[in-house]
Enzyme design. Structure first.
Site, PDB file in Angstrom:
ATOM      1  N   ILE A  62       0.870  -1.166   0.000  1.00 21.92           N
ATOM      2  CA  ILE A  62       0.000   0.000   0.000  1.00 21.92           C
ATOM      3  C   ILE A  62       0.909   1.218   0.000  1.00 21.92           C
ATOM      4  CG2 ILE A  62      -0.181  -0.116   2.526  1.00 21.92           C
ATOM      5  CD1 ILE A  62      -2.905   1.206   2.342  1.00 21.92           C
ATOM      6  N   SER A  63       0.665   2.153  -0.910  1.00 22.09           N
ATOM      7  CA  SER A  63       1.550   3.310  -1.066  1.00 22.09           C
ATOM      8  C   SER A  63       1.505   4.218   0.157  1.00 22.09           C
ATOM      9  CB  SER A  63       1.153   4.126  -2.301  1.00 22.09           C
ATOM     10  OG  SER A  63       1.360   3.396  -3.481  1.00 22.09           O
ATOM     11  N   ALA A  64       2.599   4.950   0.365  1.00 21.58           N
ATOM     12  CA  ALA A  64       2.631   5.956   1.427  1.00 21.58           C
ATOM     13  C   ALA A  64       1.574   7.020   1.152  1.00 21.58           C
ATOM     14  CB  ALA A  64       4.011   6.592   1.505  1.00 21.58           C
TER      15      ALA A  64
END
Length: 211
Positions: A62-64
């Protein structure tokens, strides 16, 4: 009902992003509204509102949140715009996009069938009206009219595939990481013009490779 501790953590996260980045209030409001803790594995929930990527299984992340904010802001979306996302993952980025453009306007494709199924169930359970396709993005949503924008959350080696750019209407935008871990990746925005593609470079990034 949202846990007050999580709600405060989101507010703190958004305040931190606002201090560091020049992104729109619309995008920040969408990020503040999405319960990121509901999109990460249970054993990662204590870290859900740290501004960093987290593993979600199947060698994906999951992206920052700050990167989600940057990419969404670069798309320059308005309410009612239709968006094609490549790389659903856990569904978090799709939920943020839906918070900007509204229900039934986000169409997202995920190559890993287990992630696609889990994301579809999660988004439905949380009330996000997002269309999830399981399989190769090149074959997804062929029957749909051109999109206002495309968001690519995995990195192709040698530029954004034409099969994705071709899904975007004239004047629309594609935001994607491009490159390899070894050679370095850059975040690019492509604007589709009548006479070709107008590229912009928005700095170094690191994403999982496109499959």
């Amino acid at each position: 009902m949202d846990d007050p501790e999580y709600a405060q953590a989101r507010r703190d996260l958004v305040a931190d992003i606002r201090r560091r980045l020049d992104v729109s209030d619309t995008v920040l409001s969408a990020i503040e509204a999405v319960p990121r803790h509901a999109f990460v594995p249970d054993d990662r929930r204590a870290h859900a509102y740290e501004d960093r990527p987290l593993p979600i299984g199947h060698d994906q992340t999951i992206s920052a949140p700050h990167m989600v904010a940057i990419m969404t802001d670069l798309l320059d979306l308005e309410r009612g715009d239709r968006v094609f996302e490549v790389g659903t993952g856990c569904g978090y980025h799709a939920a943020v996009l839906a918070g900007v453009v509204g229900p039934r306007n986000v169409f997202t494709a995920e190559y890993v069938p287990e992630l696609a199924e889990a994301a579809r169930d999660r988004l439905d359970r949380l009330g996000y009206d997002v269309t999830v396709y399981a399989g190769d993005a090149r074959e997804a949503f062929r029957e749909e009219p051109p999109f206002a924008a495309a968001s690519v959350t995995c990195a192709p080696d040698d530029g954004v595939p034409e099969s994705i750019v071709d899904r975007v209407q004239t004047g629309g935008r594609v935001v994607a990481p491009v490159g390899t871990d070894r050679g370095g990746q850059r975040l690019v925005r492509l604007t589709v013009r009548d006479d070709g593609i107008e590229p912009e470079d928005h700095g170094g990034v690191r994403f999982v490779p496109m499959r």
